[in-house]
Design a protein around this motif. Structure first.
Motif, PDB file in Angstrom:
ATOM      1  N   ASP A 183      -8.560  11.315   9.622  1.00  0.00           N
ATOM      2  CA  ASP A 183      -9.051  12.156  10.725  1.00  0.00           C
ATOM      3  C   ASP A 183      -9.003  13.598  10.112  1.00  0.00           C
ATOM      4  OD1 ASP A 183      -9.293  10.586  12.926  1.00  0.00           O
ATOM      5  OD2 ASP A 183      -7.153  10.685  13.574  1.00  0.00           O
ATOM      6  N   ARG A 184      -8.185  13.880   9.253  1.00  0.00           N
ATOM      7  CA  ARG A 184      -7.590  15.212   8.546  1.00  0.00           C
ATOM      8  C   ARG A 184      -9.193  15.432   7.758  1.00  0.00           C
ATOM      9  NH1 ARG A 184      -3.081  14.585   6.755  1.00  0.00           N
ATOM     10  NH2 ARG A 184      -3.730  13.995   4.775  1.00  0.00           N
ATOM     11  N   MET A 185      -9.672  14.392   6.767  1.00  0.00           N
ATOM     12  CA  MET A 185     -11.098  14.342   6.225  1.00  0.00           C
ATOM     13  C   MET A 185     -11.843  14.629   6.972  1.00  0.00           C
ATOM     14  SD  MET A 185     -12.304  11.579   3.415  1.00  0.00           S
ATOM     15  CE  MET A 185     -12.579  10.573   4.855  1.00  0.00           C
ATOM     16  N   THR A 194      -9.038   7.033  -0.839  1.00  0.00           N
ATOM     17  CA  THR A 194      -8.626   5.926  -1.443  1.00  0.00           C
ATOM     18  C   THR A 194      -7.230   5.686  -1.221  1.00  0.00           C
ATOM     19  OG1 THR A 194      -8.008   7.123  -3.460  1.00  0.00           O
ATOM     20  CG2 THR A 194     -10.170   6.249  -3.327  1.00  0.00           C
ATOM     21  N   GLN A 195      -6.724   4.529  -1.514  1.00  0.00           N
ATOM     22  CA  GLN A 195      -5.143   4.412  -1.401  1.00  0.00           C
ATOM     23  C   GLN A 195      -4.869   3.430  -2.538  1.00  0.00           C
ATOM     24  OE1 GLN A 195      -3.447   1.585   1.474  1.00  0.00           O
ATOM     25  NE2 GLN A 195      -5.682   1.112   2.127  1.00  0.00           N
ATOM     26  N   GLU A 213      -0.877   4.020  10.298  1.00  0.00           N
ATOM     27  CA  GLU A 213      -1.044   5.368  11.091  1.00  0.00           C
ATOM     28  C   GLU A 213      -1.246   6.502  10.203  1.00  0.00           C
ATOM     29  OE1 GLU A 213      -1.383   6.058  14.215  1.00  0.00           O
ATOM     30  OE2 GLU A 213      -1.382   3.702  14.532  1.00  0.00           O
ATOM     31  N   GLU A 214      -0.494   6.632   8.853  1.00  0.00           N
ATOM     32  CA  GLU A 214      -0.400   7.597   8.063  1.00  0.00           C
ATOM     33  C   GLU A 214      -1.995   7.633   7.419  1.00  0.00           C
ATOM     34  OE1 GLU A 214       3.659   8.197   5.771  1.00  0.00           O
ATOM     35  OE2 GLU A 214       2.412   6.516   5.297  1.00  0.00           O
ATOM     36  N   TYR A 215      -2.884   6.532   7.273  1.00  0.00           N
ATOM     37  CA  TYR A 215      -4.056   6.378   6.477  1.00  0.00           C
ATOM     38  C   TYR A 215      -5.065   6.812   7.827  1.00  0.00           C
ATOM     39  CZ  TYR A 215      -7.957   4.452   4.074  1.00  0.00           C
ATOM     40  OH  TYR A 215      -9.124   4.368   3.415  1.00  0.00           O
ATOM     41  N   PRO A 239       0.913  -1.302  -0.162  1.00  0.00           N
ATOM     42  CA  PRO A 239       0.013   0.000  -0.098  1.00  0.00           C
ATOM     43  C   PRO A 239       0.938   1.171  -0.082  1.00  0.00           C
ATOM     44  CG  PRO A 239      -0.016  -0.866   2.245  1.00  0.00           C
ATOM     45  CD  PRO A 239       0.902  -1.886   1.389  1.00  0.00           C
ATOM     46  N   ASN A 240       0.290   2.528  -0.473  1.00  0.00           N
ATOM     47  CA  ASN A 240       1.094   3.688  -0.516  1.00  0.00           C
ATOM     48  C   ASN A 240       0.923   4.305   0.947  1.00  0.00           C
ATOM     49  OD1 ASN A 240      -1.683   4.100  -1.372  1.00  0.00           O
ATOM     50  ND2 ASN A 240      -0.899   6.481  -1.967  1.00  0.00           N
ATOM     51  N   PHE A 241       0.216   3.942   1.898  1.00  0.00           N
ATOM     52  CA  PHE A 241      -0.059   4.352   3.062  1.00  0.00           C
ATOM     53  C   PHE A 241       0.375   3.419   4.078  1.00  0.00           C
ATOM     54  CE2 PHE A 241      -3.504   7.143   1.484  1.00  0.00           C
ATOM     55  CZ  PHE A 241      -3.387   8.459   2.005  1.00  0.00           C
TER      56      PHE A 241
END
Length: 254
Positions: free
Chosen positions: A215-217, A232-233, A208-210, A203-205
């Protein structure tokens, strides 16, 4: 152009026919695997003669960069090569291809805030001389040639001969291996060679980054900056499985 259309006197599904042409240069398969009113036709495009492409804002015609824009080149060709379609088929001439999200963003003047993970052309239109069109509802197969690469009748004859021989070879192989399946009231052979392969998924996340991105969204929604989002990822999958087998598995499972 002297376009010719011929209905085969036998029926062969397009996904089986594409097995014959899968290694042809730029062969394309538009698959209507869901056989309903919205998915009546499947189309295979063969013998490309013109490729219009945009890469990094540069317009290419058959991989040769041009001084004009992609839109100007496309309009110029379409005005010169208008082809009427007197048949009931969805197309007998023209281009198959795609316009990417990046191309759409450019048209609307919306910049991207993300780095590109995969580099592909923003838009590609490939003009094909020949088409194989399956009517999935009526169970009919049509061959189309525009006579650009070769004589149209000769091209249709070559396609019909190739498909007929490929069909007969598949029947023979199926009878030798004993692999058959029921189709209506008859038994037809099926060449089943799907293998299982080990895969690695990247995955590109990170997890924790995901979570932070979600949360930001949510904060954006609460603050009224956005009201809908598609979170998406991108998954990169390593496997030795042939791409066409991946496609056939996806179309069956979906």
């Amino acid at each position: 152009m002297a376009t010719k259309v011929k209905k085969l006197d036998f029926y062969k599904k397009s996904e089986d026919i594409f097995e014959k042409y899968k290694d042809e240069n730029m062969a394309i398969f538009l698959d209507s695997s869901l056989e309903n009113a919205m998915g009546q036709y499947s189309v295979i495009g063969l013998n490309p003669y013109l490729i219009l492409k945009e890469c990094d804002g540069i317009f290419y015609e058959n991989d040769v960069p041009q001084e004009i824009t992609f839109e100007e080149g496309m309009q110029k060709y379409l005005e010169k090569q208008k082809e009427e379609n007197p048949t009931s088929l969805p197309l007998i001439a023209g281009a198959l291809g795609y316009f990417s999200y990046d191309y759409g963003r450019k048209q609307m003047g919306v910049p991207s805030g993300e780095k590109e993970l995969v580099t592909v052309p923003e838009a590609v239109l490939t003009f094909y001389d020949c088409f194989i069109v399956e009517d999935c509802q009526e169970k009919r197969t049509y061959l189309v040639s525009n006579g650009i690469s070769e004589d149209a009748a000769a091209e249709i004859g070559a396609m019909e001969k190739a498909i007929r021989e490929f069909t007969e070879a598949g029947k023979k192989e199926g009878s030798e291996t004993g692999e058959k399946k029921e189709s209506g009231n008859s038994m037809v052979t099926e060449n089943s060679h799907r293998e299982k392969f080990r895969i690695q998924v990247h995955p590109n996340f990170e997890k924790e980054e995901y979570k932070q991105a979600v949360d930001r969204m949510i904060r954006y929604i609460i603050e009224g900056d956005i009201y809908i989002a598609n979170m998406t990822q991108q998954l990169t999958i390593e496997s030795e499985k042939p791409p066409l087998d991946v496609f056939y598995d996806l179309r069956k499972n979906n």
